[in-house]
Write an enzyme that holds these catalytic residues in place. Structure first.
Site, short mmCIF file in Angstrom:
data_model
loop_
_atom_site.label_atom_id
_atom_site.label_comp_id
_atom_site.label_asym_id
_atom_site.label_seq_id
_atom_site.Cartn_x
_atom_site.Cartn_y
_atom_site.Cartn_z
N MET A 11 0.85 -1.19 0.00
CA MET A 11 0.00 0.00 0.00
C MET A 11 0.90 1.25 0.00
O MET A 11 1.98 1.22 0.57
CB MET A 11 -0.90 0.03 1.26
CG MET A 11 -1.82 -1.16 1.40
SD MET A 11 -3.20 -1.17 0.27
CE MET A 11 -4.26 0.07 0.97
N ASN A 12 0.44 2.31 -0.63
CA ASN A 12 1.15 3.60 -0.67
C ASN A 12 2.43 3.58 -1.50
O ASN A 12 3.27 4.46 -1.36
CB ASN A 12 1.50 4.11 0.74
CG ASN A 12 0.32 4.66 1.47
OD1 ASN A 12 -0.68 5.03 0.87
ND2 ASN A 12 0.41 4.69 2.79
N GLY A 14 2.52 3.98 -4.73
CA GLY A 14 2.37 4.84 -5.89
C GLY A 14 1.89 4.11 -7.13
O GLY A 14 2.10 4.59 -8.26
N LYS A 15 1.23 2.99 -6.95
CA LYS A 15 0.78 2.20 -8.10
C LYS A 15 -0.26 2.95 -8.92
O LYS A 15 -0.16 3.01 -10.15
CB LYS A 15 0.23 0.85 -7.62
CG LYS A 15 1.28 -0.02 -6.94
CD LYS A 15 0.72 -1.31 -6.37
CE LYS A 15 -0.31 -1.13 -5.29
NZ LYS A 15 0.16 -0.49 -4.04
N GLU A 86 -5.41 -2.12 -9.52
CA GLU A 86 -5.98 -3.09 -8.57
C GLU A 86 -6.01 -4.50 -9.17
O GLU A 86 -6.96 -5.26 -9.01
CB GLU A 86 -7.38 -2.66 -8.11
CG GLU A 86 -7.44 -1.28 -7.50
CD GLU A 86 -6.62 -1.11 -6.22
OE1 GLU A 86 -6.26 -2.12 -5.58
OE2 GLU A 86 -6.34 0.05 -5.85
N GLN A 88 -4.63 -7.16 -8.37
CA GLN A 88 -4.69 -8.29 -7.45
C GLN A 88 -6.08 -8.93 -7.44
O GLN A 88 -6.24 -10.10 -7.10
CB GLN A 88 -4.28 -7.89 -6.03
CG GLN A 88 -5.25 -6.99 -5.28
CD GLN A 88 -5.00 -5.52 -5.51
OE1 GLN A 88 -4.22 -5.13 -6.38
NE2 GLN A 88 -5.66 -4.67 -4.71
N CYS A 146 9.14 2.93 10.25
CA CYS A 146 10.60 3.10 10.22
C CYS A 146 11.02 3.44 8.79
O CYS A 146 10.19 3.73 7.95
CB CYS A 146 11.30 1.84 10.74
SG CYS A 146 11.23 0.42 9.62
N CYS A 180 7.34 -2.95 7.08
CA CYS A 180 8.40 -3.94 6.93
C CYS A 180 8.00 -5.19 7.72
O CYS A 180 7.02 -5.17 8.47
CB CYS A 180 9.73 -3.38 7.43
SG CYS A 180 9.76 -3.04 9.22
#
Length: 193
Positions: A11-12, A14-15, A86, A88, A146, A180
């Site tokens: 997520m996030n 930039g797709k 989208e 997936q 992080c 992560c």
């Protein structure tokens, strides 16, 4: 020679903005693109590709029972490229249809989506794309907590990590964080010490 591309990321990453950028680049040269998004994604309205930075655009909402080959055959304008956001949520059959569009019609297909869900299972469409795509590229973003690369999507329910539930749960920043591996298992949720 046309190819089937799969660009994935957490997520996030930039797709969606990348889909819009690629569409703009083709159209600026007077080329016709077929812009598709999943009919399941209703965050900004069905048939909308919207990036978190505020850009959005109408697209054809692809339903799970639809045949991509039939959609291509019914197009009146020559298609220079098919862009799928989208991805997936595609079925395995639709991914195979995308491969046939590339092989039989010589039209490049670029699919963008998540690789794994919030339980770290592959989505059906992503698994098929990993098998059938000619080119696979990871789009990178950083962990919510992080500076490491985010490789997983942490679902948040009622302010807490949620490692179960249904695979299909449409949501944005209110429901998912890119994280992560370390912070997938040990997130720094506000209010926790």
């Amino acid at each position: 020679m046309a190819q089937l591309f799969f660009r994935y990321g957490a997520m996030n990453a930039g797709k969606s903005i990348e889909v819009l950028k690629v569409a703009h680049n083709y159209e600026e040269q007077g080329k016709h693109v077929l812009l598709l998004t999943s009919g399941l994604d209703n965050r900004n309205g069905v048939g909308k590709i919207a990036s978190r930075i505020g850009l959005e655009r109408d697209a054809r909402a692809l339903q799970r029972e639809e045949d991509l080959l039939e959609i291509v055959r019914k197009q009146t304008d020559p298609i220079s490229c098919i862009l799928i956001d989208e991805a997936q949520f595609l079925t395995e059959s639709q991914v195979c249809q995308a491969a046939h569009v590339v092989d039989d019609f010589n039209i490049p297909v670029m699919a963008f989506g998540l690789k794994n869900d919030s339980m770290n299972k592959l989505f059906t469409g992503s698994q098929a794309l990993l098998i059938y795509a000619d080119k696979i590229e990871e789009m990178k973003t950083i962990c919510w907590f992080c500076e490491k690369k985010a490789t997983m999507n942490l679902r948040i329910t009622n302010g807490q990590p949620d490692y179960g539930g249904e695979q299909l749960h449409i949501g944005g920043n209110e429901s998912y964080y890119p994280v992560c591996r370390k912070h997938y298992w040990h997130p720094k949720i506000e209010g926790e010490s």
